[in-house]
Design a protein around this motif. Structure first.
Motif, PDB file in Angstrom:
ATOM      1  N   VAL A 298       2.980  -9.360  -1.723  1.00 41.61           N
ATOM      2  CA  VAL A 298       3.966  -8.278  -1.558  1.00 41.61           C
ATOM      3  C   VAL A 298       3.703  -7.154  -2.554  1.00 41.61           C
ATOM      4  CG1 VAL A 298       6.403  -7.680  -1.789  1.00 41.61           C
ATOM      5  CG2 VAL A 298       5.738  -9.738  -0.545  1.00 41.61           C
ATOM      6  N   ILE A 299       3.415  -7.494  -3.803  1.00 34.21           N
ATOM      7  CA  ILE A 299       3.187  -6.461  -4.818  1.00 34.21           C
ATOM      8  C   ILE A 299       1.930  -5.657  -4.510  1.00 34.21           C
ATOM      9  CG2 ILE A 299       2.492  -6.135  -7.236  1.00 34.21           C
ATOM     10  CD1 ILE A 299       4.597  -8.178  -7.999  1.00 34.21           C
ATOM     11  N   LEU A 300       0.881  -6.331  -4.086  1.00 34.90           N
ATOM     12  CA  LEU A 300      -0.348  -5.609  -3.771  1.00 34.90           C
ATOM     13  C   LEU A 300      -0.176  -4.688  -2.559  1.00 34.90           C
ATOM     14  CD1 LEU A 300      -3.106  -8.299  -4.366  1.00 34.90           C
ATOM     15  CD2 LEU A 300      -2.538  -6.351  -5.794  1.00 34.90           C
ATOM     16  N   LEU A 301       0.684  -5.097  -1.624  1.00 34.28           N
ATOM     17  CA  LEU A 301       0.916  -4.280  -0.439  1.00 34.28           C
ATOM     18  C   LEU A 301       1.841  -3.095  -0.712  1.00 34.28           C
ATOM     19  CD1 LEU A 301       1.305  -7.023   2.338  1.00 34.28           C
ATOM     20  CD2 LEU A 301      -0.648  -5.502   1.959  1.00 34.28           C
ATOM     21  N   THR A 302       2.664  -3.193  -1.754  1.00 36.26           N
ATOM     22  CA  THR A 302       3.677  -2.162  -1.987  1.00 36.26           C
ATOM     23  C   THR A 302       3.446  -1.328  -3.244  1.00 36.26           C
ATOM     24  OG1 THR A 302       5.088  -3.739  -3.186  1.00 36.26           O
ATOM     25  CG2 THR A 302       5.442  -3.533  -0.804  1.00 36.26           C
ATOM     26  N   CYS A 303       2.523  -1.752  -4.130  1.00 35.49           N
ATOM     27  CA  CYS A 303       2.436  -1.090  -5.442  1.00 35.49           C
ATOM     28  C   CYS A 303       2.015   0.380  -5.322  1.00 35.49           C
ATOM     29  CB  CYS A 303       1.501  -1.855  -6.376  1.00 35.49           C
ATOM     30  SG  CYS A 303      -0.215  -1.891  -5.865  1.00 35.49           S
ATOM     31  N   ASP A 304       1.156   0.717  -4.357  1.00 34.18           N
ATOM     32  CA  ASP A 304       0.762   2.117  -4.166  1.00 34.18           C
ATOM     33  C   ASP A 304       1.964   2.972  -3.784  1.00 34.18           C
ATOM     34  OD1 ASP A 304      -2.438   2.625  -4.007  1.00 34.18           O
ATOM     35  OD2 ASP A 304      -1.963   0.579  -3.475  1.00 34.18           O
TER      36      ASP A 304
END
Length: 348
Positions: free
Chosen positions: A327-333
């Motif tokens: 989830v973090i990798l998908l949303t951090c940008d």
């Protein structure tokens, strides 16, 4: 030849650290011993090296061993606890945002560096993304290394003290005695899975590739063999050694304020995570130690190893860490760009 000598020297240091930690009764001695002795030798500038392939080797072995815990009963338990997984993800997003704000305001880092050094995601993935936004990559890498080392050192000690368990006792899945041929077949299967995951650019391929394949077979009740204890120890040694060697040791003299700030903020974050995990576990009637490891802002392999040593539900801990990472990798940008605009409006 010089690189080979430095790697052999580092390996000998790591092995000596593991033996010493085992003699002294450290929790997770084959992980913490190599980690701490590598950090100490780095601080006093004794040259050694840890090639990236050592960490991959350790991750491959550990991923294979962890996959053996994904029994049908464990998978059922995992599905029943999805609300706790969601809460863990939300907390990780909140904690990362608070840590980023603290570093931005109190250490005076630029917002990109503050944000990507505070996101509770994989260190290598955060470094890669941070490069695109012109963040200070060395500080991002150092912040994640400090956070992981802090957790790997503090959490096992806390759990051993608070729950009065013996982390030196390493329970293993209840499988029949394994033969050398069965172990070789198991390792070959998991190695092929790691290579495929790496080819497909999967996150943490050398952990998740073997874990998904072996865990999938175990979940469908395939009777697989067990890994010998010495292989598990070797995998832990490689991971601990690699973590200890990740520090840019010149930071101890050039970035003291940054290091102290990272340690203080991450310690506060760890304490808050632990308290929230205990409260949440009691509210949901969940195992407290499992919840602490699941919500802790650590890495998949390191937290799963601690769960394994405690005899806890390894798949549940892996699920917490993995879902949060994805989830973090998908949303951090997206969240970075959103927060950047918010910070600009607040600074006007």
């Amino acid at each position: 030849m010089n690189i080979i000598i430095l790697n052999l020297k580092g390996l000998s240091f790591a092995f000596a650290g593991a033996i010493l930690a085992n003699v002294l009764g450290f929790p997770l001695p084959w992980l913490l011993g190599p980690l701490l002795i590598t950090v100490i030798f780095g601080i006093i500038k004794v040259p050694s090296q840890c090639d990236l392939r050592w960490r991959k080797c350790g991750q491959w072995v550990i991923g294979t061993g962890l996959g053996l815990y994904f029994t049908p009963l464990m998978m059922t338990t995992l599905l029943l606890n999805w609300p706790a997984l969601v809460i863990g993800i939300v907390w990780a997003l909140i904690l990362g945002s608070v840590l980023a704000w603290a570093q931005y305001k109190l250490i005076h880092l630029d917002w990109a560096t503050s944000w990507f050094s505070s996101c509770i995601g994989g260190a290598s993935e955060m470094v890669n993304i941070a490069e695109r936004y012109h963040a200070q990559v060395d500080k991002v890498a150092a912040a994640h290394s400090l956070r992981i080392v802090l957790l790997v050192v503090c959490i096992p000690v806390f759990l051993e003290w608070y729950y009065t368990v013996n982390l030196s006792l390493m329970p293993t899945p209840s499988y029949v005695e394994s033969t050398a041929l069965e172990v070789m077949i198991l390792l070959c299967l998991s190695f092929c899975a790691a290579l495929l995951a790496n080819k497909l650019n999967v996150l943490n391929p050398w952990v998740l590739g073997p874990l998904v394949l072996i865990g999938g077979l175990t979940a469908f009740d395939f009777q697989l063999t067990n890994l010998p204890e010495f292989l598990i120890h070797f995998g832990q040694l490689c991971i601990g050694w690699s973590l200890g060697s990740k520090f840019p040791f010149n930071f101890f003299s050039t970035s003291r304020k940054f290091i102290v700030g990272c340690l203080v903020f991450n310690m506060i974050g760890l304490i808050m995570s632990t308290l929230i995990a205990i409260v949440l576990a009691r509210f949901l009637n969940f195992n407290e130690a499992t919840m602490i490891l699941g919500i802790s802002p650590g890495g998949i392999a390191e937290m799963a190893l601690t769960a394994k040593a405690l005899g806890l539900a390894v798949p549940v801990v892996v699920a917490f860490q993995l879902t949060r990472l994805i989830v973090i990798l998908l949303t951090c940008d997206y969240l970075y760009n959103l927060s950047k605009n918010k910070m600009k409006s607040l600074n006007r």
